[in-house]
Scaffold this motif. Structure first.
Motif, PDB file in Angstrom:
ATOM      1  N   ALA A  14      78.696  23.394  45.433  1.00 53.78           N
ATOM      2  CA  ALA A  14      77.751  23.862  46.444  1.00 53.78           C
ATOM      3  C   ALA A  14      76.532  24.502  45.788  1.00 53.78           C
ATOM      4  N   GLY A  15      76.749  25.272  44.747  1.00 51.39           N
ATOM      5  CA  GLY A  15      75.627  25.890  44.031  1.00 51.39           C
ATOM      6  C   GLY A  15      74.733  24.852  43.379  1.00 51.39           C
ATOM      7  N   VAL A  18      72.627  23.292  46.081  1.00 50.82           N
ATOM      8  CA  VAL A  18      71.553  24.201  46.507  1.00 50.82           C
ATOM      9  C   VAL A  18      70.414  24.197  45.490  1.00 50.82           C
ATOM     10  N   LEU A  21      68.517  20.834  45.733  1.00 50.92           N
ATOM     11  CA  LEU A  21      67.651  20.770  46.913  1.00 50.92           C
ATOM     12  C   LEU A  21      66.440  21.691  46.775  1.00 50.92           C
ATOM     13  N   ALA A  22      66.639  22.852  46.178  1.00 51.20           N
ATOM     14  CA  ALA A  22      65.516  23.771  45.974  1.00 51.20           C
ATOM     15  C   ALA A  22      64.495  23.164  45.008  1.00 51.20           C
TER      16      ALA A  22
END
Length: 67
Positions: A14-15, A18, A21-22
């Motif tokens: 998940a990290g 993230v 996507l960032a």
């Protein structure tokens, strides 16, 4: 013990998602438009230099013919 390993793996996945996507958002909003602008400016400079060179060559050619 097994639950904590699965939790760790899920958190890492998940990290990573993230962060991915960032970075995509930063590239789309900030980095890519700036690079496109720099590329356009570079193309304009090259085109102007080629135009100036062609004008100079034409001026030299017409000047040597009239002599």
């Amino acid at each position: 013990m097994m639950f904590s390993r699965l939790s760790l793996a899920a958190g890492a996945a998940a990290g990573g998602l993230v962060v991915f996507l960032a970075m995509q958002a930063i590239n789309a909003v900030w980095s890519l438009p700036a690079a496109r602008g720099e590329g356009r400016a570079s193309e304009r400079i090259e085109a102007q230099a080629a135009t100036n060179k062609a004008i100079g060559e034409l001026a030299n050619a017409s000047g040597s013919r009239s002599r």
